[in-house]
Design a protein around this motif. Structure first.
Motif, PDB file in Angstrom:
ATOM      1  N   CYS A   1      -6.660 -98.038 -35.451  1.00 10.54           N
ATOM      2  CA  CYS A   1      -7.325 -97.073 -34.585  1.00 10.54           C
ATOM      3  C   CYS A   1      -7.362 -97.636 -33.157  1.00 10.54           C
ATOM      4  CB  CYS A   1      -8.762 -96.854 -35.025  1.00 10.54           C
ATOM      5  SG  CYS A   1      -8.978 -96.475 -36.756  1.00 10.54           S
TER       6      CYS A   1
ATOM      7  N   CYS B   1      -9.323-101.091 -32.050  1.00 15.72           N
ATOM      8  CA  CYS B   1      -9.554-101.949 -33.217  1.00 15.72           C
ATOM      9  C   CYS B   1      -9.245-103.405 -32.869  1.00 15.72           C
ATOM     10  CB  CYS B   1      -8.660-101.499 -34.369  1.00 15.72           C
ATOM     11  SG  CYS B   1      -8.785-102.578 -35.814  1.00 15.72           S
TER      12      CYS B   1
ATOM     13  N   CYS C   1      -8.112-102.850 -43.906  1.00 12.08           N
ATOM     14  CA  CYS C   1      -7.322-102.146 -42.893  1.00 12.08           C
ATOM     15  C   CYS C   1      -6.048-102.903 -42.514  1.00 12.08           C
ATOM     16  CB  CYS C   1      -8.167-101.905 -41.646  1.00 12.08           C
ATOM     17  SG  CYS C   1      -9.276-100.511 -41.878  1.00 12.08           S
TER      18      CYS C   1
ATOM     19  N   ASN D   1     -16.136-107.316 -39.058  1.00 16.85           N
ATOM     20  CA  ASN D   1     -16.385-106.097 -38.286  1.00 16.85           C
ATOM     21  C   ASN D   1     -17.606-105.339 -38.804  1.00 16.85           C
ATOM     22  OD1 ASN D   1     -15.399-104.994 -40.618  1.00 16.85           O
ATOM     23  ND2 ASN D   1     -13.519-104.193 -39.724  1.00 16.85           N
TER      24      ASN D   1
ATOM     25  N   CYS E   1     -14.855-102.283 -34.785  1.00 13.80           N
ATOM     26  CA  CYS E   1     -14.358-101.166 -35.587  1.00 13.80           C
ATOM     27  C   CYS E   1     -14.957 -99.900 -34.984  1.00 13.80           C
ATOM     28  CB  CYS E   1     -14.783-101.319 -37.044  1.00 13.80           C
ATOM     29  SG  CYS E   1     -14.312 -99.914 -38.074  1.00 13.80           S
ATOM     30  N   PRO E   2     -14.403 -99.465 -33.850  1.00 10.85           N
ATOM     31  CA  PRO E   2     -14.986 -98.316 -33.154  1.00 10.85           C
ATOM     32  C   PRO E   2     -15.105 -97.091 -34.066  1.00 10.85           C
ATOM     33  CG  PRO E   2     -13.129 -99.224 -31.889  1.00 10.85           C
ATOM     34  CD  PRO E   2     -13.204 -99.980 -33.175  1.00 10.85           C
ATOM     35  N   THR E   3     -14.128 -96.905 -34.913  1.00  7.36           N
ATOM     36  CA  THR E   3     -14.105 -95.714 -35.766  1.00  7.36           C
ATOM     37  C   THR E   3     -15.347 -95.640 -36.644  1.00  7.36           C
ATOM     38  OG1 THR E   3     -11.715 -95.815 -35.781  1.00  7.36           O
ATOM     39  CG2 THR E   3     -12.751 -94.516 -37.537  1.00  7.36           C
ATOM     40  N   ASN E   4     -15.626 -96.731 -37.343  1.00  9.46           N
ATOM     41  CA  ASN E   4     -16.750 -96.682 -38.277  1.00  9.46           C
ATOM     42  C   ASN E   4     -18.086 -97.014 -37.627  1.00  9.46           C
ATOM     43  OD1 ASN E   4     -15.566 -95.875 -40.852  1.00  9.46           O
ATOM     44  ND2 ASN E   4     -14.356 -97.740 -40.602  1.00  9.46           N
TER      45      ASN E   4
HETATM   46  S1  SF4 Z   1     -11.207 -98.331 -39.451  1.00  9.68           S
HETATM   47 FE1  SF4 Z   1     -12.015 -99.930 -38.097  1.00  9.68          FE
HETATM   48  S2  SF4 Z   1     -11.091-101.837 -38.820  1.00  9.68           S
HETATM   49 FE2  SF4 Z   1      -9.915-100.153 -39.687  1.00  9.68          FE
HETATM   50  S3  SF4 Z   1      -8.213 -99.819 -38.265  1.00  9.68           S
HETATM   51 FE3  SF4 Z   1      -9.857 -98.428 -37.667  1.00  9.68          FE
HETATM   52  S4  SF4 Z   1     -11.038 -99.543 -36.165  1.00  9.68           S
HETATM   53 FE4  SF4 Z   1      -9.766-101.043 -37.213  1.00  9.68          FE
END
Ligand code: SF4
Ligand SMILES: Cc1ncc(C[n+]2csc(CCOP(=O)(O)OP(=O)(O)O)c2C)c(N)n1
Lengths: 349, 263
Positions: free
Chosen positions: B19, B22, B52, B122, B213-216
């Protein structure tokens, strides 16, 4: 070399492994296979090999995975509760097509069960045991000599097919003392391990993995594995027959049960009973064709096991209703009695 | 004019699956740079995690062995014993190393296995959708702690470096982050030192990297870096927890400590 000696089954496995070129043993103590772990702890340093007492059976099988990925002959051993823990690793080894060898010196289950000999891990051994569509080559010795011979064969077949291979023994076979000799098997040459990691000079990088995420990749991989399993089934079945030619009742038994069944056949023949024995030596691949052929000529088959009835399912599948299949089993540490087998044979003849 | 910045040969020329923002990509590039600068690519073996970064082999061009989730230190043990002159680099997230594989990492460290673990902290399980990890902060919301991590129910965030520092077999334990260019440079130094410790056969080495881990986390990449600095570092202090200097041991002494006996 070539001279007979007295040896315990568990130690015979260890020495046979060393003579097969295995230099990596990773284990965790459990009865009734402790003599093997102790033997390897003593012998491995003498031959420049590696012995590690791992923190668990899970760690031990994963150490095997690492050494096998480097192209080395590696092994582990345990009994039921520990083999259960190793199933994750065995599935990964099978998926990544890594050769390895291991032994289950079976004790009574389920759960903690007891430490008496048993054959109740047959399903676990022959059905894969872990997750996914895979097979393990399963060799079932009937004494100390075969504990050694089948260990050597196990390492060979593992390398030949890039697949885990195991010896399915039990507490009696592991701990009994018998005269035996270490033979020098004359195996055909093996393919080079051109998939192993390490020493990456003058080649592209390699990946050892059981992960196939791409579209259609896993399907292809599993079909390829199946082709390999079909080949093993076609070419590697091993079994032994005793007085089957004119038998009216055929016993089917492996390992310790087969030793007892053999005694029953000899006694029965002395009494004029037409009884014979089919002893699978490979329980996967199972000698289905052979059992099928036998079923055409006998009235009844009696399967004898130290379980509540596991191999009997393979026999029924092979017989396909051509004759009746009966079962006599023992559990919880008891072993089948030859007299009891004969009583049943008399009723079935 | 000399080129000041280029792709390390070991870092494959492919587009990333991670992502935006990341930390995995940054850390893997650092591994590639160190491996190239040390000239050890031909005798380095990597272990991709289950997480990941499962496609580590897509990015780093050396031999790889893929273990089961958390079993990396055990597989690395088998590899290192079989190839003692190779450099073994395990790579795992906090789910792999600090939850399912805790036994494996503690005992590999305790045996003083000459392997290097890159531990990407993370604070969540990234791959499976942002569940609580052992390193999730108190009150941090995740898919499995919707009201925030409650220590009475979920226990406390686990500090792996500090835990392993009690073990004699652990030679080098360090926690860094990639939250700023300066911290990225420190992380690279730490990775190099860890590999030097391994090559010197001084024992187990681990670089824990606080990684975004910006997404989560539900943050944009910039705020995710800030969150590390503002929230994570106070609980997970940066620095070396164990170094070979503590024991006055020399780095890069490539003579085997455990000479295999041959007959
Ligand atoms: S979910 Fe989090 S750790 Fe996994 S690729 Fe995306 S940003 Fe990186
Ligand atoms: C035995 C097993 N249990 C669970 C999973 C599912 N799983 C895949 S990745 C993962 C966690 C990943 O989290 P982490 O290790 O922190 O790595 P990240 O994805 O955050 O980099 C889990 C639980 C699995 N693959 N195998």
């Amino acid at each position: 070399m070539g001279s007979r000696m007295l040896m315990k089954g568990n130690e015979a496995v260890g020495e046979a492994a060393i003579r097969s070129g295995c230099r990596y043993y990773f284990g965790y103590p459990i009865t009734p296979q402790n003599e093997l772990t102790a033997y390897m702890a003593k012998r491995m340093p003498e031959v420049g090999g590696t012995f590690i007492q791992a923190e668990s059976e899970i760690a031990a099988i994963n150490m095997v995975y690492g050494a096998a990925a480097a192209g080395q002959r590696a092994m582990t051993s345990s009994s039921g509760p520990g083999i259960s823990l190793k199933q994750e690793g065995i599935s990964y080894l099978a998926g990544a097509e890594l050769p390895c060898f291991f032994v289950n010196v079976v004790r009574g289950g389920p759960g903690l069960g007891n430490i008496a000999p048993a054959q109740s891990d047959y399903f676990q051994a022959t059905r894969g045991g872990g997750h996914g569509d895979y097979r393990v080559i399963v060799l079932a010795p009937n004494g100390v000599q075969e504990m050694a011979d089948l260990t050597m064969l196990g390492f060979h077949l593992a390398d030949k097919y890039r697949n885990p291979a195991m010896v399915l023994a039990d507490g009696i076979l592991g701990q009994m003392l018998e005269p035996m000799e270490f033979r020098r098997p004359d195996f055909p040459p093996l393919p080079p391990k051109d998939w192993a990691v390490g020493n990456m000079e003058n080649r592209t990088s390699r990946l050892v993995s059981s992960l196939f995420l791409g579209e259609g990749e896993l399907e292809k991989h599993n079909l390829d594995l199946q082709k390999k399993y079909d080949k093993i089934q076609a070419e590697e079945v091993r079994w032994e027959g005793l007085m089957l030619e004119d038998a009216k009742v055929a016993l089917v038994a492996y390992g310790t049960s087969a030793r007892i069944a053999r005694g029953a056949v000899i006694q029965g023949r002395a009494q004029g009973l037409k009884v014979g024995l089919c002893r699978p030596i490979t329980v996967w691949p199972f000698p289905s064709q052979i059992v099928g052929q036998i079923s055409e000529n006998v009235k009844n088959i009696l399967v004898v096991e130290m379980s509540m009835g596991q191999m009997v399912e393979d026999v029924r599948l092979a017989v396909e209703g051509r004759c009746e299949v009966h079962f006599y089993g023992s559990t919880g540490g008891g072993i089948p009695a030859a007299e009891e087998i004969l009583e049943r044979v008399k009723r079935l003849i | 004019m000399a080129k000041a910045f280029s792709r390390p040969a070991t870092f494959r020329d492919v587009s990333t699956n991670y992502c935006p923002g990341c930390g995995h990509g940054i850390i893997q590039r650092l591994v590639a740079e160190v491996v190239d600068e040390m000239g050890i690519r031909e005798r380095t073996i990597g272990l991709p995690p289950v997480g990941c970064a499962v496609y580590l082999d897509l990015y780093l061009d050396f031999d790889m062995v893929q273990p089961a989730h958390g079993r990396t230190p055990a597989v690395a043990t088998g590899l290192k014993r079989a190839l003692p002159d190779h450099i073994i680099i395990g790579y795992e997230g906090d789910g792999g190393l600090a939850a399912i594989g805790t036994a494996e990492v503690i005992h590999a460290a305790n045996r003083g296995e000459n392997i290097t673990m890159i531990f990407v902290n993370n604070a969540v399980y990234g791959m499976t959708g942002g569940q609580m990890a052992p390193t999730t902060l108190v009150d941090q919301k995740t898919a499995t702690t919707p009201l925030g991590r409650n220590p009475e129910r979920d226990g406390y965030p686990l500090r792996l470096c500090e835990l392993l520092a009690t073990l004699d077999g652990a030679a080098y334990l360090v926690r860094t982050t990639v939250s700023s260019p300066a911290n990225v440079r420190k992380t690279k130094k730490a990775i190099r030192k860890a590999i030097e410790v391994q090559m010197g056969k001084l024992g187990f080495s681990m670089v824990e990297v606080l990684s975004p881990c910006p997404t989560n986390w539900g943050l944009n990449p910039v705020d995710a870096m800030k969150w590390i600095e503002e929230k994570m570092i106070s609980y997970f202090p940066l620095g070396e927890f164990k170094t070979p200097e503590d024991k006055n041991e020399v780095l890069i002494d490539d003579t085997p400590k455990r000479e295999p006996k041959t007959k």
